[in-house]
Design an enzyme around this catalytic site. Structure first.
Site, PDB file in Angstrom:
ATOM      1  CG  ASP A  13      -0.433  -0.344   2.501  1.00  0.00           C
ATOM      2  OD1 ASP A  13       0.802  -0.363   2.658  1.00  0.00           O
ATOM      3  OD2 ASP A  13      -1.227  -0.626   3.431  1.00  0.00           O
TER       4      ASP A  13
ATOM      5  N   GLY B 131      -4.690   8.774   4.659  1.00  0.00           N
ATOM      6  CA  GLY B 131      -5.750   9.192   5.570  1.00  0.00           C
ATOM      7  C   GLY B 131      -5.307  10.189   6.622  1.00  0.00           C
TER       8      GLY B 131
END
Length: 497
Positions: A241, A413
Site C-alpha cells: 500500500d 488518511g
C-alpha cells in the site's frame, strides 16, 4: 477517450474497500463501491487475519462494481499492508489461518536469527530495517514451532498475492511487497536464497517476483460468473500500500531526490524515492529500510508508529466513557498546553499495549517528565512526538542520500489531521503539501491504467493526480519553540541533535 474504469481492492489493517477509478484521459475520479471492516481475530492466544471473510467481502464489492459499471471495467488489482503472508500446499490448500503481524510469537526471535547470520549480513542481503514483525522472523518462528506445516508449504504468497491467486490463479509475488519481507536481495533483485538457507528456511516455496504493472491473468471463470463480470485482466499494481501511495504523490520533481514523503495513517512511512537501495554501515546503524517502488526505484524510508497512538488512545477514552470523533479529539489536543511531555512513538511499549494512555503515562514517568493528565494532553503529546520524530528521520534521510529536502508531501488518511500536518511543518522547518487522501487507491488504479496503455509514465501518473486532487500547503510556524522542543526530544531518545 471514453471513460475507463479500473478497480482497486485496497486492504488496510482496519478496513478494506473496493474502489472504482474512472479515467477520462486527463483526470481520475474515485468512487467507493464497498467498504468492510478488518482487524485481528483472536484464536487461542494468537492473533490472526480472517482472510476468508475478506475474500467474501471482496466478492460483494465485485458484484457492486459489475452492477455499477459493467463492460466499462478494464482490470482489477489488489494492494495491502506488508510482511504478512499465506502458505499454500501443492493442491492449493491454505495452510493454517494467517498470522497478524502484531502477534506476540516473534518477540525476541531476531536475536536467535543473528546467532546464525549476523545483523550486518542480513542487512547487506535485504536492505531492510529490523522489525520483529517482518516475514523473515515470522517464518523462522513457524519453522521452529510448526515444522510439519512448513514441510507442506509449496508456495509463499504475501497478502496481496494471495488475493490475486484467488482472483486469477497466479502464484507470484509482486516486487514492492516482496521487499518488505526481509528476504529479498536489493542488488541481485531476487530472493536472498543463500541467507535463507543459512537460517534453515526452505526456499523452494518462494515464487517468481514480478514488477508492478504485470498482467497476472484473467479473472477466474467462477469468480467472474458469481460477480456478473467479464473475465477482466488482473493486474498487480504496486501491491504494497505504501508503494501504491508513493506512486500517487503529486510531486513535479520525479527523480530529483529533493522531496520527501510521509504516507500517514496507522503507520507513518517517511522516506525518499531513489534509484537504488542505500546499504551503507550508517544506514544499518540507523535501522532504515529500502523498499521497492515503481519502475525499479527504491524507497529509502523509516517506519514510524504513526497515528496508531492516537487511534488507541481514542479507543481507551471510549471504553472509559468519553467517546470522541477525530475532529473533537484534534480540538482538545489543540487546546492542551504545548510541549509538556514527549514519547518515542517507536518504543516497543507502544506496539500492542493493553491501554495506550497508561503506556504513554508510564513512559513519561520513567523519563521523569510531566505526566499528561487530560485526554487532550495525551493526544497532543502523541502528535508533537510524531512531528519531532519526523524531524529526526528527515535528518537521517538527508544524511544518507546527500540530498537536501525542500518540501514534504503527506499522503493518505492522516492528511485529514490538520494539527499534525501543521506540527510537521513547524518541527521540520519545511513546507508541507498534503493530499491526496486516497493516494493508495489512486496509485493502484493509475498503475493499472498504465498497464492498459492509457497512461505513459510515472511522471504522467503524478501529473494526473495533481490535476485531479485538492492539495493544501502548510508553512512552518513557531520554529524557535519547536527547535527547543527538538533538543529535549533528542535528549529523551538519547540521539544527537
Amino acid at each position: 477517450m471514453a471513460e475507463q474504469v479500473y478497480l482497486a481492492i485496497d486492504l488496510g489493517a482496519e478496513s478494506g474497500r473496493v474502489m472504482a477509478g474512472m479515467f477520462d484521459g486527463q483526470k481520475i475520479r474515485l468512487e467507493e463501491l464497498h467498504r468492510f471492516s478488518n482487524g485481528p481475530v483472536n484464536v487461542g492466544d494468537t492473533m490472526r487475519w480472517d482472510v476468508l471473510r475478506l475474500w467474501s467481502q471482496i466478492q460483494v464489492g465485485l458484484q457492486k462494481a459489475a452492477a455499477r459499471f459493467g463492460q466499462n471495467i478494464v482490470s482489477v488489482g489488489v494492494d495491502t499492508w506488508g510482511v504478512d503472508f499465506v502458505l499454500l500446499s501443492k493442491t492449493g490448500e491454505m495452510l493454517g489461518q494467517p498470522y497478524h503481524y502484531r502477534d506476540a510469537r516473534t518477540r525476541g526471535v531476531m536475536d536467535l536469527a543473528f546467532q546464525r547470520v549476523p545483523r550486518a549480513e542480513v542487512f547487506a542481503n535485504t536492505g531492510l530495517q529490523f522489525m520483529e514483525i517482518n516475514s523473515l522472523y515470522q517464518l523462522i518462528v513457524m519453522n521452529q514451532t510448526n515444522p510439519e506445516l512448513m514441510g507442506l508449504a509449496d508456495k509463499f504468497l504475501m497478502m496481496p498475492d494471495f488475493f490475486h491467486w484467488l482472483l486469477s490463479g497466479s502464484r507470484v509475488v509482486e516486487f514492492t511487497n516482496a521487499t518488505t519481507s526481509q528476504m529479498y536481495h536489493p542488488t541481485q533483485r531476487n530472493w536472498s536464497v543463500e541467507m535463507l538457507r543459512k537460517l534453515g528456511l526452505p526456499t523452494h516455496m518462494l515464487p517468481e517476483v514480478v514488477g508492478p504493472g504485470t498482467r497476472l491473468g484473467r479473472l477466474r471463470e467462477d469468480v467472474a460468473r458469481r460477480a456478473g463480470l467479464p473475465r477482466l485482466d488482473v493486474v498487480a499494481p504496486a501491491t504494497h500500500d505504501t508503494g501504491a501511495a508513493i506512486a500517487a504523490v503529486p510531486t513535479d520533481r520525479t527523480g530529483s531526490g529533493n522531496w520527501a514523503y510521509i504516507s500517514s495513517g496507522t503507520w507513518s512511512l517517511m522516506g525518499l524515492e531513489l534509484p537504488h537501495a542505500v546499504l551503507t554501515p550508517r544506514a544499518l546503524e540507523l535501522n532504515v529500510t529500502n523498499e521497492g517502488g515503481i519502475d525499479g526505484t527504491y524507497r529509502l524510508l523509516k517506519n514510524i508508529m504513526g497515528l496508531w497512538l492516537v487511534q488507541e488512545c481514542r479507543k481507551s477514552f471510549e471504553r472509559n466513557g468519553s467517546p470522541y470523533d477525530y475532529g473533537l479529539l484534534a480540538q482538545v489536543a489543540r487546546d492542551a498546553r504545548p510541549f509538556r511531555a514527549f514519547v518515542n512513538p517507536d518504543a516497543p511499549e507502544f506496539l500492542a499495549p493493553h491501554d495506550m494512555p497508561e503506556a504513554m503515562r508510564d513512559w513519561c514517568r520513567a523519563t521523569n517528565q510531566e505526566i499528561p493528565d487530560t485526554d487532550g494532553g495525551l493526544v497532543r503529546c502523541a502528535l508533537e512526538s510524531l512531528a519531532l520524530k519526523y524531524r529526526m528521520v528527515l535528518g537521517w534521510l538527508e544524511e544518507l542520500s546527500g540530498h537536501k529536502v525542500e518540501v514534504i508531501h503527506i499522503v493518505g488518511g492522516g492528511t485529514q489531521n490538520e494539527l499534525l500536518n501543521q506540527f510537521t511543518a513547524n518541527a521540520t522547518g519545511r513546507p508541507v503539501i498534503t493530499g491526496p487522501v486516497e493516494a493508495t487507491a489512486l496509485g493502484n488504479v493509475l498503475v493499472q491504467a498504465r498497464t492498459s496503455g492509457s497512461v505513459g509514465s510515472l511522471s504522467q501518473i503524478r501529473e494526473i493526480v495533481r490535476a485531479s486532487c485538492t492539495m493544501q500547503r502548510y508553512e512552518p510556524q513557531n520554529t524557535a519553540q519547536w527547535n527547543d522542543a527538538y533538543v529535549r526530544f533528542c535528549e529523551l531518545l538519547k540521539q544527537p541533535r
